[in-house]
Scaffold this motif. Structure first.
Motif, short mmCIF file in Angstrom:
data_model
loop_
_atom_site.label_atom_id
_atom_site.label_comp_id
_atom_site.label_asym_id
_atom_site.label_seq_id
_atom_site.Cartn_x
_atom_site.Cartn_y
_atom_site.Cartn_z
N LEU A 221 5.11 -45.55 10.54
CA LEU A 221 6.23 -45.26 11.42
C LEU A 221 6.50 -46.39 12.40
O LEU A 221 7.65 -46.68 12.72
N LEU A 222 5.44 -47.03 12.85
CA LEU A 222 5.59 -48.08 13.86
C LEU A 222 6.07 -49.41 13.31
O LEU A 222 6.83 -50.13 13.97
N PHE A 223 5.61 -49.76 12.13
CA PHE A 223 5.84 -51.11 11.62
C PHE A 223 6.51 -51.09 10.26
O PHE A 223 6.16 -50.31 9.39
N SER A 224 7.41 -52.02 10.09
CA SER A 224 8.05 -52.21 8.80
C SER A 224 7.04 -52.79 7.83
O SER A 224 6.17 -53.57 8.20
N SER A 225 7.17 -52.43 6.58
CA SER A 225 6.27 -53.01 5.57
C SER A 225 6.50 -54.51 5.45
O SER A 225 5.67 -55.22 4.89
N MET B 168 8.02 -52.38 21.34
CA MET B 168 8.26 -51.40 20.29
C MET B 168 9.76 -51.33 20.04
O MET B 168 10.55 -51.22 20.97
N ASP B 169 10.14 -51.39 18.80
CA ASP B 169 11.54 -51.27 18.41
C ASP B 169 11.80 -49.80 18.09
O ASP B 169 11.60 -49.35 16.97
N TYR B 170 12.21 -49.04 19.11
CA TYR B 170 12.33 -47.60 18.96
C TYR B 170 13.43 -47.20 17.98
O TYR B 170 13.32 -46.16 17.31
N TYR B 171 14.46 -48.01 17.86
CA TYR B 171 15.51 -47.71 16.88
C TYR B 171 14.93 -47.74 15.46
O TYR B 171 15.13 -46.81 14.67
N GLY C 24 16.70 -43.76 18.36
CA GLY C 24 16.07 -44.79 19.19
C GLY C 24 16.49 -44.72 20.64
O GLY C 24 16.25 -45.66 21.40
N SER C 25 17.10 -43.61 21.04
CA SER C 25 17.57 -43.52 22.42
C SER C 25 16.53 -42.96 23.38
O SER C 25 16.82 -42.78 24.55
N THR C 26 15.34 -42.71 22.88
CA THR C 26 14.23 -42.27 23.73
C THR C 26 12.93 -42.87 23.21
O THR C 26 12.82 -43.19 22.03
N LYS C 27 12.00 -43.03 24.10
CA LYS C 27 10.67 -43.48 23.70
C LYS C 27 9.86 -42.26 23.29
O LYS C 27 10.06 -41.17 23.83
N LEU C 28 8.97 -42.43 22.33
CA LEU C 28 8.15 -41.30 21.96
C LEU C 28 6.72 -41.52 22.44
O LEU C 28 6.23 -42.64 22.45
N SER C 29 6.10 -40.45 22.85
CA SER C 29 4.74 -40.52 23.36
C SER C 29 3.75 -40.63 22.19
O SER C 29 4.09 -40.34 21.05
N LEU C 30 2.53 -41.02 22.51
CA LEU C 30 1.49 -41.09 21.48
C LEU C 30 1.24 -39.73 20.83
O LEU C 30 1.12 -39.67 19.60
N PRO C 31 1.16 -38.64 21.61
CA PRO C 31 0.96 -37.35 20.95
C PRO C 31 2.10 -36.99 19.99
O PRO C 31 1.86 -36.45 18.91
#
Length: 115
Positions: free
Chosen positions: A69-73, A6-9, A46-53
């Protein structure tokens, strides 16, 4: 499609983009999601991972799909979209196809005006 990480940034940048689209401050979005403003800031940078909830809550608050949110178009390609369109119309009658073609042409004209 396979995704190895996952690219959190970039996820954070997409969150920021949608937040700005709705004219929300980080504080207001954090409140809607139920997290601290600091955590929201860390998600956007992007300095933290986010949980599924949290991801799910963000998507609901921003009224977007989690995939947005997760993937670029850019991960969507022309040929896969063409395949989806063909699947959507494969059981249509000729009359239905003619109507859909008219709708598609009119939609394309409108999109070209605004995009």
């Amino acid at each position: 499609m396979s995704y190895e990480f996952m690219d959190y940034y970039n996820i954070g940048q997409r969150v920021r983009k949608y937040r700005n689209t709705y004219g929300l401050s980080q504080e207001r979005l954090a409140e809607k999601v139920g997290i601290s403003p600091t955590h929201m800031s860390h998600i956007e940078t992007g300095s933290t991972k986010l949980s599924l909830p949290v991801l799910f809550s963000l998507s609901r608050a921003l009224e977007v799909h989690t995939d947005d949110l997760l993937f670029s178009s850019a991960n969507v390609n022309h040929s896969s979209l063409e395949s989806e369109i063909l699947k959507a119309v494969e059981d249509c009658s000729v009359q239905q196809l003619m109507i859909l073609l008219d709708i598609l042409k009119a939609s394309k004209v409108t999109l070209n005006k605004y995009l």
